[in-house]
Write a protein that holds these residues in place. Sequence first.
Motif, PDB file in Angstrom:
ATOM      1  N   ALA A 239       0.805   3.938  -2.946  1.00 24.55           N
ATOM      2  CA  ALA A 239       0.402   5.304  -2.616  1.00 24.55           C
ATOM      3  C   ALA A 239       1.455   6.303  -3.085  1.00 24.55           C
TER       4      ALA A 239
ATOM      5  N   LEU B  12       1.244   6.679  -6.788  1.00 23.09           N
ATOM      6  CA  LEU B  12       0.031   7.413  -7.184  1.00 23.09           C
ATOM      7  C   LEU B  12       0.081   8.882  -6.767  1.00 23.09           C
TER       8      LEU B  12
ATOM      9  N   ARG C 288      -0.672   7.294   2.123  1.00 26.84           N
ATOM     10  CA  ARG C 288      -1.009   5.903   2.409  1.00 26.84           C
ATOM     11  C   ARG C 288      -2.419   5.820   2.985  1.00 26.84           C
TER      12      ARG C 288
ATOM     13  N   LEU D 234      -5.094   6.488 -11.210  1.00 27.07           N
ATOM     14  CA  LEU D 234      -5.082   5.048 -11.460  1.00 27.07           C
ATOM     15  C   LEU D 234      -4.890   4.748 -12.942  1.00 27.07           C
TER      16      LEU D 234
ATOM     17  N   MET E 144      -8.669  10.571  -8.536  1.00 22.23           N
ATOM     18  CA  MET E 144      -8.075   9.255  -8.272  1.00 22.23           C
ATOM     19  C   MET E 144      -8.202   8.366  -9.498  1.00 22.23           C
TER      20      MET E 144
ATOM     21  N   LEU F 137      -5.053   6.054   0.108  1.00 25.50           N
ATOM     22  CA  LEU F 137      -5.172   4.816  -0.665  1.00 25.50           C
ATOM     23  C   LEU F 137      -5.772   3.699   0.185  1.00 25.50           C
TER      24      LEU F 137
ATOM     25  N   VAL G 277       0.847  -1.195   0.000  1.00 26.96           N
ATOM     26  CA  VAL G 277       0.000   0.000   0.000  1.00 26.96           C
ATOM     27  C   VAL G 277       0.880   1.242   0.000  1.00 26.96           C
TER      28      VAL G 277
END
Length: 95
Positions: A29, A32, A36, A57, A53, A39, A25
Motif C-alpha cells: 500500500a 502504491l 492499507r 499497479l 488503481m 488496498l 499489505v
Amino acid sequence: MLMHNPPHPGEVIRELCLDPLGLSVTAAAEALGVSRKTLSAVLNGKAGISPEMAIRLSIAFDTSAESWLNQQSQFELWHAEQHRNELKVKKLVAA
C-alpha cells in the motif's frame, strides 16, 4: 468469450504480485501510494480496480493498466451474466 468464473483482480495481485515479492499489505500500500485499508479492500474483493488503481499497479509491477481493467471487467461481466435471465429486457428489432 468469457472466462469461466474469473478470479477477482485482488486475488491476482496477492498471488502473482505480493506473495512472490514477499510484500505485506502495508508495504505494498505504501509503495502504491494508497492506504492499507484501500488496498486491503481490493485484495479481499470488497472493492474493484479503478482506472487510477490500474495505473498505480501498472507502474509498481511493470504491467499495463489495461490488463488490470480488463481483469476487473471480465470479473464483473461474468457475475452479471449469472443473472441474465432475471433481467426484464425486450429484444428490439427493425420494423
